[in-house]
Motif scaffolding. Structure first.
Motif, PDB file in Angstrom:
ATOM      1  N   ARG C  78     -13.255  33.546 -11.591  1.00 29.86           N
ATOM      2  CA  ARG C  78     -12.096  34.400 -11.835  1.00 29.86           C
ATOM      3  C   ARG C  78     -10.848  33.729 -11.291  1.00 29.86           C
ATOM      4  O   ARG C  78     -10.909  33.017 -10.299  1.00 29.86           O
ATOM      5  CB  ARG C  78     -12.258  35.737 -11.098  1.00 29.86           C
ATOM      6  CG  ARG C  78     -13.488  36.532 -11.472  1.00 29.86           C
ATOM      7  CD  ARG C  78     -13.237  37.341 -12.738  1.00 29.86           C
ATOM      8  NE  ARG C  78     -14.326  38.240 -13.068  1.00 29.86           N
ATOM      9  CZ  ARG C  78     -15.452  37.859 -13.651  1.00 29.86           C
ATOM     10  NH1 ARG C  78     -15.676  36.584 -13.933  1.00 29.86           N
ATOM     11  NH2 ARG C  78     -16.387  38.748 -13.947  1.00 29.86           N
ATOM     12  N   ILE C  79      -9.727  34.010 -11.919  1.00 31.19           N
ATOM     13  CA  ILE C  79      -8.462  33.480 -11.419  1.00 31.19           C
ATOM     14  C   ILE C  79      -7.510  34.631 -11.097  1.00 31.19           C
ATOM     15  O   ILE C  79      -7.800  35.783 -11.381  1.00 31.19           O
ATOM     16  CB  ILE C  79      -7.805  32.519 -12.441  1.00 31.19           C
ATOM     17  CG1 ILE C  79      -7.487  33.240 -13.757  1.00 31.19           C
ATOM     18  CG2 ILE C  79      -8.704  31.325 -12.703  1.00 31.19           C
ATOM     19  CD1 ILE C  79      -6.647  32.431 -14.740  1.00 31.19           C
ATOM     20  N   GLY C  80      -6.382  34.270 -10.512  1.00 30.82           N
ATOM     21  CA  GLY C  80      -5.343  35.258 -10.229  1.00 30.82           C
ATOM     22  C   GLY C  80      -5.340  35.706  -8.786  1.00 30.82           C
ATOM     23  O   GLY C  80      -6.270  35.449  -8.024  1.00 30.82           O
ATOM     24  N   PHE C  81      -4.291  36.407  -8.432  1.00 29.17           N
ATOM     25  CA  PHE C  81      -4.060  36.814  -7.047  1.00 29.17           C
ATOM     26  C   PHE C  81      -5.188  37.680  -6.506  1.00 29.17           C
ATOM     27  O   PHE C  81      -5.549  37.599  -5.344  1.00 29.17           O
ATOM     28  CB  PHE C  81      -2.724  37.569  -6.977  1.00 29.17           C
ATOM     29  CG  PHE C  81      -2.384  38.056  -5.609  1.00 29.17           C
ATOM     30  CD1 PHE C  81      -1.999  37.160  -4.614  1.00 29.17           C
ATOM     31  CD2 PHE C  81      -2.447  39.401  -5.293  1.00 29.17           C
ATOM     32  CE1 PHE C  81      -1.680  37.602  -3.346  1.00 29.17           C
ATOM     33  CE2 PHE C  81      -2.129  39.856  -4.023  1.00 29.17           C
ATOM     34  CZ  PHE C  81      -1.750  38.949  -3.050  1.00 29.17           C
ATOM     35  N   MET C  82      -5.768  38.536  -7.361  1.00 31.05           N
ATOM     36  CA  MET C  82      -6.872  39.381  -6.918  1.00 31.05           C
ATOM     37  C   MET C  82      -8.213  38.895  -7.473  1.00 31.05           C
ATOM     38  O   MET C  82      -9.203  39.628  -7.423  1.00 31.05           O
ATOM     39  CB  MET C  82      -6.644  40.834  -7.366  1.00 31.05           C
ATOM     40  CG  MET C  82      -5.333  41.431  -6.920  1.00 31.05           C
ATOM     41  SD  MET C  82      -5.416  42.269  -5.331  1.00 31.05           S
ATOM     42  CE  MET C  82      -6.149  43.823  -5.805  1.00 31.05           C
ATOM     43  N   LYS C  83      -8.203  37.708  -8.038  1.00 28.38           N
ATOM     44  CA  LYS C  83      -9.424  37.143  -8.650  1.00 28.38           C
ATOM     45  C   LYS C  83     -10.091  38.160  -9.581  1.00 28.38           C
ATOM     46  O   LYS C  83     -11.271  38.480  -9.456  1.00 28.38           O
ATOM     47  CB  LYS C  83     -10.421  36.704  -7.561  1.00 28.38           C
ATOM     48  CG  LYS C  83      -9.873  35.618  -6.638  1.00 28.38           C
ATOM     49  CD  LYS C  83      -9.893  34.251  -7.286  1.00 28.38           C
ATOM     50  CE  LYS C  83      -9.306  33.182  -6.363  1.00 28.38           C
ATOM     51  NZ  LYS C  83      -8.379  32.271  -7.022  1.00 28.38           N
ATOM     52  N   ASP C  84      -9.268  38.690 -10.483  1.00 31.77           N
ATOM     53  CA  ASP C  84      -9.805  39.700 -11.399  1.00 31.77           C
ATOM     54  C   ASP C  84      -9.743  39.253 -12.863  1.00 31.77           C
ATOM     55  O   ASP C  84      -9.923  40.046 -13.768  1.00 31.77           O
ATOM     56  CB  ASP C  84      -9.039  41.027 -11.225  1.00 31.77           C
ATOM     57  CG  ASP C  84      -7.532  40.868 -11.460  1.00 31.77           C
ATOM     58  OD1 ASP C  84      -7.104  39.762 -11.832  1.00 31.77           O
ATOM     59  OD2 ASP C  84      -6.790  41.852 -11.256  1.00 31.77           O
ATOM     60  N   ASN C  85      -9.463  37.960 -13.080  1.00 29.94           N
ATOM     61  CA  ASN C  85      -9.184  37.518 -14.439  1.00 29.94           C
ATOM     62  C   ASN C  85     -10.067  36.329 -14.821  1.00 29.94           C
ATOM     63  O   ASN C  85      -9.808  35.206 -14.403  1.00 29.94           O
ATOM     64  CB  ASN C  85      -7.693  37.131 -14.532  1.00 29.94           C
ATOM     65  CG  ASN C  85      -7.265  36.772 -15.931  1.00 29.94           C
ATOM     66  OD1 ASN C  85      -8.033  36.919 -16.894  1.00 29.94           O
ATOM     67  ND2 ASN C  85      -6.043  36.294 -16.056  1.00 29.94           N
ATOM     68  N   PRO C  86     -11.124  36.560 -15.613  1.00 29.56           N
ATOM     69  CA  PRO C  86     -11.908  35.413 -16.090  1.00 29.56           C
ATOM     70  C   PRO C  86     -11.113  34.675 -17.164  1.00 29.56           C
ATOM     71  O   PRO C  86     -10.574  35.324 -18.062  1.00 29.56           O
ATOM     72  CB  PRO C  86     -13.163  36.062 -16.694  1.00 29.56           C
ATOM     73  CG  PRO C  86     -12.813  37.483 -16.938  1.00 29.56           C
ATOM     74  CD  PRO C  86     -11.631  37.839 -16.101  1.00 29.56           C
ATOM     75  N   PRO C  87     -10.999  33.342 -17.078  1.00 24.88           N
ATOM     76  CA  PRO C  87     -10.176  32.619 -18.056  1.00 24.88           C
ATOM     77  C   PRO C  87     -10.637  32.825 -19.502  1.00 24.88           C
ATOM     78  O   PRO C  87      -9.825  32.769 -20.416  1.00 24.88           O
ATOM     79  CB  PRO C  87     -10.319  31.160 -17.653  1.00 24.88           C
ATOM     80  CG  PRO C  87     -10.759  31.185 -16.236  1.00 24.88           C
ATOM     81  CD  PRO C  87     -11.550  32.437 -16.055  1.00 24.88           C
TER      82      PRO C  87
END
Lengths: 154, 325, 762
Positions: C78-87
């Protein structure tokens, strides 16, 4: 099917095979390697791709390549002479008209087309000439100054 | 973008001949609409027939009335002093279409054949009673521009027909016109609403001088109109056209009738604006809300008429851009 | 300040000649041998289950070299500030910009065609597009693991006692304001080229504004891909505009990396303009409830703000903008009691990010509009209430900001004078004046663990220097400002300074070009390194002259004694003398500057920045009462910049920021309908053209910030912070209607005029 076209590009005659569906911008950037002309939108809405065709500023991103046949075309690469920048380029540099610079080549080409036609433009003329060139960095003020300074200097 | 063949005929006949022998073909003039539609994959013709090499489509003829070839660019029209002086509304429209780069290549024929409800040149052509001169395999025909548009993107042009030119009758003495393009941005924009008006008024020398003095002030439009009423200026004939208020550019014929033969006054202009608004069916879109467009018809009809009168009374004066009309 | 030769001068931007000549290489212009073109397939729906992805037809297309879907990414990556976004999304899409698959092909066109051959079956789900709806009991939860649509970011600041202050206030004004999504509109679209060498070390050609942090992110990604201990090198192309858009790493970059890894070829992904509009992250829209009070004399007693931010479907750094909103909320003007709470809420809209001002424009719109409302209640001139409450040097604000230099009063007075406030205000006739001020971080902002920047300088035998800085140039001109500082300290012409700022392989660490921090932080780092070199030079020269180093100076590349003018020697001569000798040395120096600012404590208090920037904007408008159109007749932008190191570039920031602010105030809006962007092009998303530029007059107020390099503070963002409220206040003065919802369109103005006229009739 490819077709051969011949035209004058930055004062040199060019003969090149093109596909009818290409735009002039595609030919310049992807085939001839003249990447000074930018693509900002692809729809003629931002002016980053402006070149001069037969004395007029044109959006090369929506210009069918086959219409280039026989035309006299100038791109940003054609402005400097023997390594010396054109007065407009110098004015843009000195007056702070360049920030990120992505709009700059198109902006300069629009300004050149104006000054070639009207060496002593009014401020309204200048605004009209670059109204189709979007810039997100400078707020345009210094761009107008730069063009004015060249007009006044002639 | 799919591949296509590109043809560059040198005459109208040749262009028609090529077109009639092809399927899925499209004419292209300046290309500022067609190329965008191609790149957006909204259209995918197999053949594009360019009209750019057909020089007979590039004429501007001012001998009797005005004839403008379909391939004349917006920039060509901008630079034509005759058009600017007598058919001012047209210059108002061409000078504010797109950007300089677009005007340098976009043609008046293209603007009309694209048949967008927002086409800037449509309203001025409508008020000048323009006829579209069309050439096809079956010969030449003339269509009143009122009948030319069928709906968004649709016209009366048959597949193998070319729009040759627009023909407009000579204008009467004491006629002025204007087009007002209401936009969010001052350049590079489509109209939220476009209004063109043409008016012919009765005017003698003395009242011209008095009107002139009135119009030279920077008083409000209603104050000027109130004083104009005392001059007893009569509207002999008028035309009003509106863009972006219906599936195609339209004339406000009831509003025109309401003007004809009347003495010009603020009350009359307001009434005419209301009537024009009632003739429109604008829609809500991302470019503007319907209620707002209706409101603006009332305002812009009034202002365009004022601007038209200003041009009769002060034919050689530039109208201050900061003036509201 | 002593006689400066380079600093304080209008020096053209150093890379402007390359840009004006058309030879500067933007990411669009770079081609590597064997390079493939990547394209991303986005979701068809804003909220849906993915039932099936069939790539078989696309795989068969000639020229397609790789197709990737979620299963090609490491599981749970996961990416992003809250690690909530799978690329790449596998089971569910949450927004219209969700990435589902991607292709690498031998040409852009083949890649595009391949995308059209990928078949995806969806099961459409009802979407939530309104944060208020998303907060309701029983609303579908977008991220099941989060258990709530409200992000677990408890933004809450309390200073003093707001309730008590309310009771004691003579006047209170309360209202609700809202702002829209706007987007950066960089003329150069986003893009990158990912390239692996034979040992699987990654080089990423990038537009990023955070090379060092991006490098970390990608190292982490390579680890997840199973490539342990590989190197990541970020090379920045010339960047075609930033404005905060490149302050995070994005799915497209990870996808390019994955495609490059799969194909063993360089893979380039360049966004089209449409993608740039719908698949990059805008400034968040906000709903702000605010109340402020004052005593009988007009002194502010309290400020209370509740805010809801539409976070969109995933979380980027944009969710941390409330931390910067706290700055104006707690400390714009002297206000003893403050309470602020903010909620970021997941919706099926596009996810938001940083954009110039980092939350400050939204907060300042509410504060400064509401301050005028309060002034009216208290029957005080809006100018007067600002004078009474203006910040001052030496203040410690309720959030514990230590105000050092502060030119707010001067800015207010400049605006009042130049706008002819007393004459113009309160006269009807459709014309009016308004003003609004700003506070912003001007000496870095410690949002990350470090707020530092490194600089390395090496000097050749002739006195020319290469400066390796961590600072990124996104067009603002940090290259030039750094060169000026180095040239000034070393007494050399600016032409002898070469700034290298685009390669993590050689440039030191920097937290990124954000928070208007570069002149201050990178400037101080350059100053530190240059001072060290200078000391080395003077030490060497002192031996030659037999003179104390403190009695030596360098000007025009000549070292001389300030005591004895006959003692002088060209700089190059000294350099060669110490180089070409046994045990010789060449001059090099490094310096890492990390300002003495503080991370917030648990209560969100602490001295966020080493200095604070101030400014006031004043506007005169004319409102067309029949159409609702607003025309700006005059615009004054006064800014306390500490010291203008380069007035040319500084004015460029003010003009550019000002016009962006005007776009924000009067026209720009991303129109989303049920999660879909309706105006993703330059014709319908209306950034100002040259014809929309009003007369703008920048006014530079210099306050000589002690901590700043040569006294300078940041100016990158402030130019657009107070624009919208200044305009809204001027409109109110002109026609007596207050627009509380940006942008201030002619429709809204006309509707408000009609509503007001209706009131009168009743």
């Amino acid at each position: 099917m490819r077709k051969e076209i011949t035209f004058t590009l930055n004062n040199e005659e060019v003969t090149v095979e093109v596909e009818p569906k290409w735009t002039l911008l595609y030919l310049l950037r992807e085939v001839l390697g003249l990447t000074g002309t930018k693509e900002g939108c692809g729809y003629g809405e931002c002016g980053a791709c402006t070149v001069i065709i037969e004395g007029k500023a044109v959006n090369s991103c929506i210009y069918p390549v086959l219409e280039a046949e026989g035309k006299n075309i100038t791109t940003i690469e054609g402005l400097s002479k023997n390594g010396e920048l054109h007065v407009l380029q110098k004015a843009f540099i000195e007056k702070g008209a360049v920030q990120c610079g992505f709009c700059t080549p198109g902006m300069i080409m629009s300004a050149k087309a104006l000054l070639d036609e009207k060496p002593n433009p009014t401020e309204d003329d200048i605004k009209e000439a670059i109204e189709g060139n979007l810039c997100r960095c400078t707020g345009y003020v210094m761009i107008i100054d730069a063009i004015k300074s060249v007009a006044a200097g002639r | 973008m799919r591949s296509f063949e590109y043809y560059k005929p040198n005459s109208i006949e040749e262009a028609i001949k090529i077109m009639s022998g092809l399927d899925n073909a499209k004419f292209i003039a300046g290309g500022t609409d067609v190329m965008v539609q191609l790149r957006q994959k909204k259209i995918s013709p197999q053949h594009l027939i360019s009209l750019r090499n057909i020089s007979e489509l590039r004429n501007i003829d001012t001998k009797d009335g005005l004839k403008i070839g379909s391939l004349v660019t917006h920039d060509d029209i901008d630079k034509n002093e005759y058009i600017k002086k007598y058919y001012s509304a047209l210059t108002d429209a061409t000078s504010r279409l797109g950007s300089k780069q677009i005007r340098n290549v976009a043609t008046i024929g293209g603007n009309i054949c694209n048949a967008a409800p927002s086409a800037d040149t449509a309203c001025p052509l409508l008020i000048f009673d323009a006829k579209a001169v069309i050439i096809g395999t079956k010969g030449e025909r003339e269509v009143d521009l009122n009948e030319f548009f069928l709906g968004p993107g649709k016209t009366v042009l048959e597949k193998d027909e070319i729009l040759k030119e627009f023909s407009m009758p000579r204008l009467k003495e004491n006629t002025g016109s204007a087009y007002i393009k209401h936009t969010r941005r001052e350049a590079m924009d489509l109209p939220i609403l476009g209004v063109a008006t043409r008016i012919t008024i009765s005017l003698d020398k003395d009242s011209q001088i008095r009107c002139r003095d009135l119009l030279c002030t920077i008083d409000s439009i209603s104050n000027i109109l109130m004083q104009l009423k005392d001059e007893g200026l009569k509207c002999e004939e008028a035309r009003i056209a509106m863009g972006v208020v219906a599936p195609k550019p339209i004339r406000a014929k009831k509003a025109e009738e309401a003007l004809a033969g009347k003495i010009i006054s603020i009350e009359l202009f307001e009434e005419v604006g209301e009537i024009a608004a009632s003739e429109a069916q604008p829609r809500d879109s991302i470019r503007g809300e319907a209620w707002y467009r209706k409101e603006m018809i009332k305002v812009l009809v009034k202002r365009a008429l004022m601007k038209s009168i200003d041009r009769i009374v002060r034919p050689d004066e530039e109208i201050y851009p900061e003036r509201l009309w | 300040m002593e006689n400066l030769k380079v600093v304080g001068k209008k020096i053209p931007k150093l890379d402007a000649p390359l840009k004006a000549a058309g030879v500067a290489q933007y990411i669009q212009d770079i081609k590597l041998p064997g390079m493939l073109y990547g394209k991303i397939l986005y979701s068809k729906y804003p909220h849906a289950n993915i039932l099936k992805i069939d790539t078989s037809k696309a795989e068969k297309l000639a020229g397609v070299k790789a197709i990737v879907i979620a299963k090609d990414m490491p599981p749970n990556f996961r990416i992003g500030f809250m690690k909530d976004n799978p690329p790449l999304k596998s089971k569910k899409v949450l927004s219209i910009r969700d990435e589902i698959a991607a292709v690498a092909a031998t040409s852009q066109e083949i890649a595009e065609e391949a995308l059209s051959l990928i078949e995806v079956e969806y099961e459409e789900l009802p979407g939530i597009f309104d944060p208020l709806e998303a907060m309701k009991e029983g609303a579908p939860i977008l991220h099941e693991e989060a258990k709530s649509n409200v992000l677990k970011l408890p933004w809450r600041l309390v200073c003093g006692d707001v309730e008590k202050a309310k009771d004691e206030s003579a006047y209170i004004a309360e209202d609700t304001f809202s702002t829209q999504w706007v987007t950066h509109c960089c003329l150069g679209t986003s893009g990158c080229i990912a390239h692996f060498d034979m040992q699987n070390n990654l080089t990423l050609y990038s537009n990023t504004q955070i090379p060092s942090l991006a490098q970390n992110d990608f190292v982490e990604a390579l680890n997840a891909f199973g490539l342990k201990n590989r190197r990541v090198r970020i090379i920045q192309a010339v960047i075609g505009g930033g404005f905060g858009s490149k302050l995070d790493t994005y799915a497209y970059e990870y996808i390019a990396i994955l495609l490059a890894l799969k194909t063993k070829k360089p893979v380039k992904i360049i966004f089209t303009r449409e993608e740039e509009f719908f698949a990059t992250s805008p400034r968040q829209c906000t709903i702000t409830k605010i109340s402020q009070g004052c005593d009988k004399e007009g002194r502010l007693t309290f400020r209370e703000v509740e805010m809801i931010l539409d976070n969109g479907a995933y979380t980027s750094w944009g969710a941390t903008t409330p931390s910067v909103m706290m700055l104006p909320i707690s400390s714009l003007y002297k206000v003893p009691n403050v309470k602020y709470t903010a909620k970021c809420v997941y919706t099926n809209n596009t996810y938001c990010q940083a954009m110039r001002g980092y939350g400050n424009p939204q907060a300042t719109f509410a504060i400064e509009s509401n301050l005028d409302q309060l002034a009216e209640k208290a029957d005080i001139d809006p100018l007067e209430i600002r004078r009474i409450n203006a910040n001052e040097p030496g203040e410690i604000t309720p959030q514990r900001f230590k105000i050092t230099s502060c030119g707010m009063k001067e800015c207010i007075e400049e605006v009042a004078k130049r706008l002819n406030w007393k004459e113009k205000r309160g006269k009807d006739k459709g014309r009016g004046v308004g003003m609004a001020s700003l506070i912003h971080v001007g000496g870095g902002a410690r949002v990350y663990k470090s707020d530092g920047c490194g600089t390395i300088i090496k000097m050749d035998d002739f006195g020319k220097v290469d400066v390796f800085t961590g600072a990124s140039d996104i067009g603002q001109g940090s290259d030039t400002v750094i060169a000026q500082i180095v040239a000034e300290v070393l007494g050399i012409p600016i032409e002898d300074v070469n700034v290298i700022n685009n390669d993590t392989e050689v440039c030191p660490w920097d937290v990124g070009v954000h928070a208007s921090r570069t002149t201050f932080v990178a400037g101080n780092a350059a100053l530190g390194a240059a001072n060290r070199i200078r000391q080395q030079i003077l030490d060497a020269a002192s031996k030659i002259f037999e003179e104390e180093p403190s009695n030596l100076d360098i000007k025009d590349s000549i070292i001389f004694s300030t005591k004895n003018s006959e003692k002088s020697i060209p700089l190059g001569k000294v350099l060669r003398r110490i180089h070409y000798t046994t045990g010789g040395k060449m001059l090099m120096a490094e310096y890492f500057y990390d300002p003495a600012n503080e991370n917030f404590d648990k209560e969100f208090k602490g001295n966020l920045s080493a200095s604070y920037a101030y400014g006031t904007h004043g506007v005169e408008v004319e409102v067309d009462k029949e159409t609702g159109k607003v025309k700006i007749l005059n615009y004054i932008a006064a800014h306390d910049v500490g010291k203008a190191i380069n007035p040319l570039l500084l004015e460029g920031q003010i003009y550019g920021g000002g016009l962006q602010g005007i776009g924000y105030a009067l026209g720009e809006k991303m129109i989303y309908k049920d999660g879909r962007l309706m105006n993703g092009n330059f014709l319908d998303y209306k950034i100002p053209t040259v014809k929309d530029v009003p007369p703008i007059q920048p006014v530079i107020v210099e306050t000589e910030e002690k901590e700043g390099p040569f006294g300078a503070k940041g100016i990158g963002e402030p130019g657009l912070v107070p624009t919208a409220p200044a305009i809204a206040n001027a409109i109110y003065d002109a026609i007596g209607v207050r627009i509380k919802d940006l942008p201030i369109t002619p429709e809204k103005v006309l509707a408000a005029i009609k509503a007001k006229e209706g009131e009168k009739k009743i």
